[in-house]
Design a protein around this motif. Sequence first.
Motif, PDB file in Angstrom:
ATOM      1  N   ALA A  10       0.840  -1.205   0.000  1.00 22.61           N
ATOM      2  CA  ALA A  10       0.000   0.000   0.000  1.00 22.61           C
ATOM      3  C   ALA A  10       0.872   1.252   0.000  1.00 22.61           C
ATOM      4  CB  ALA A  10      -0.915   0.008   1.220  1.00 22.61           C
ATOM      5  N   PRO A  11       0.410   2.315  -0.635  1.00 24.33           N
ATOM      6  CA  PRO A  11       1.175   3.564  -0.622  1.00 24.33           C
ATOM      7  C   PRO A  11       1.326   4.092   0.797  1.00 24.33           C
ATOM      8  CG  PRO A  11      -0.750   3.736  -2.063  1.00 24.33           C
ATOM      9  CD  PRO A  11      -0.820   2.425  -1.374  1.00 24.33           C
ATOM     10  N   SER A  12       2.455   4.688   1.082  1.00 25.60           N
ATOM     11  CA  SER A  12       2.678   5.277   2.401  1.00 25.60           C
ATOM     12  C   SER A  12       1.835   6.534   2.532  1.00 25.60           C
ATOM     13  CB  SER A  12       4.152   5.633   2.576  1.00 25.60           C
ATOM     14  OG  SER A  12       4.948   4.491   2.489  1.00 25.60           O
ATOM     15  N   PRO A  13       1.112   6.653   3.634  1.00 20.99           N
ATOM     16  CA  PRO A  13       0.308   7.860   3.814  1.00 20.99           C
ATOM     17  C   PRO A  13       1.202   9.057   4.121  1.00 20.99           C
ATOM     18  CG  PRO A  13       0.168   6.481   5.761  1.00 20.99           C
ATOM     19  CD  PRO A  13       0.967   5.718   4.729  1.00 20.99           C
ATOM     20  N   ALA A  18       1.649  18.056   6.276  1.00 21.68           N
ATOM     21  CA  ALA A  18       2.881  18.263   5.518  1.00 21.68           C
ATOM     22  C   ALA A  18       2.811  19.536   4.681  1.00 21.68           C
ATOM     23  CB  ALA A  18       3.170  17.063   4.632  1.00 21.68           C
ATOM     24  N   GLY A  19       1.605  20.002   4.433  1.00 19.27           N
ATOM     25  CA  GLY A  19       1.429  21.242   3.675  1.00 19.27           C
ATOM     26  C   GLY A  19       2.044  21.171   2.295  1.00 19.27           C
ATOM     27  N   GLN A  22       4.000  18.046   0.949  1.00 20.16           N
ATOM     28  CA  GLN A  22       3.319  16.778   0.703  1.00 20.16           C
ATOM     29  C   GLN A  22       3.796  16.084  -0.584  1.00 20.16           C
ATOM     30  OE1 GLN A  22      -0.948  17.007   0.897  1.00 20.16           O
ATOM     31  NE2 GLN A  22      -1.072  14.925   1.665  1.00 20.16           N
ATOM     32  N   PRO A  23       3.922  16.795  -1.730  1.00 18.74           N
ATOM     33  CA  PRO A  23       4.405  16.110  -2.938  1.00 18.74           C
ATOM     34  C   PRO A  23       5.849  15.619  -2.804  1.00 18.74           C
ATOM     35  CG  PRO A  23       3.480  18.268  -3.480  1.00 18.74           C
ATOM     36  CD  PRO A  23       3.517  18.166  -2.006  1.00 18.74           C
ATOM     37  N   VAL A  24       6.662  16.359  -2.080  1.00 11.84           N
ATOM     38  CA  VAL A  24       8.065  15.963  -1.882  1.00 11.84           C
ATOM     39  C   VAL A  24       8.116  14.682  -1.059  1.00 11.84           C
ATOM     40  CG1 VAL A  24      10.315  16.663  -0.980  1.00 11.84           C
ATOM     41  CG2 VAL A  24       8.775  18.382  -1.938  1.00 11.84           C
ATOM     42  N   LEU A  25       7.385  14.659   0.041  1.00 17.71           N
ATOM     43  CA  LEU A  25       7.377  13.479   0.902  1.00 17.71           C
ATOM     44  C   LEU A  25       6.786  12.272   0.186  1.00 17.71           C
ATOM     45  CD1 LEU A  25       6.301  15.178   4.234  1.00 17.71           C
ATOM     46  CD2 LEU A  25       8.576  14.378   3.583  1.00 17.71           C
ATOM     47  N   ALA A  26       5.723  12.473  -0.561  1.00 20.18           N
ATOM     48  CA  ALA A  26       5.109  11.369  -1.301  1.00 20.18           C
ATOM     49  C   ALA A  26       6.102  10.768  -2.299  1.00 20.18           C
ATOM     50  CB  ALA A  26       3.848  11.842  -2.012  1.00 20.18           C
ATOM     51  N   ALA A  27       6.858  11.619  -2.970  1.00 16.43           N
ATOM     52  CA  ALA A  27       7.840  11.142  -3.952  1.00 16.43           C
ATOM     53  C   ALA A  27       8.975  10.369  -3.282  1.00 16.43           C
ATOM     54  CB  ALA A  27       8.405  12.322  -4.746  1.00 16.43           C
ATOM     55  N   LEU A  28       9.346  10.789  -2.070  1.00 17.07           N
ATOM     56  CA  LEU A  28      10.433  10.118  -1.353  1.00 17.07           C
ATOM     57  C   LEU A  28       9.985   8.837  -0.657  1.00 17.07           C
ATOM     58  CD1 LEU A  28      12.131  13.264   0.187  1.00 17.07           C
ATOM     59  CD2 LEU A  28      13.052  11.802  -1.627  1.00 17.07           C
ATOM     60  N   LEU A  29       8.686   8.689  -0.417  1.00 17.12           N
ATOM     61  CA  LEU A  29       8.165   7.527   0.306  1.00 17.12           C
ATOM     62  C   LEU A  29       7.576   6.456  -0.598  1.00 17.12           C
ATOM     63  CD1 LEU A  29       6.438   9.340   3.301  1.00 17.12           C
ATOM     64  CD2 LEU A  29       8.542   7.986   3.352  1.00 17.12           C
TER      65      LEU A  29
END
Length: 62
Positions: A10-13, A18-19, A22-29
């Motif tokens: 499952a994708p990491s939430p 994160a404001g 959010q896109p940066v963290l999603a790309a790294l996770l």
Amino acid sequence: MATLSALMTAPSPVSERAGVLQPVLAALLRKNPDERADAHETERLLRATTGSGGALPGLLPW
């Protein structure tokens, strides 16, 4: 067993708090290492969060 499977597939939430990061963290996770953001993509995403595309001190020199 279902929990273990979900952790692996499952994708990491990403926190709503994160404001703009959010896109940066999603790309790294991203689960698949081949799909994760590399240094250049991360820098591009971070620059996009500034809204100006300007210099971000301490990041990649290129």
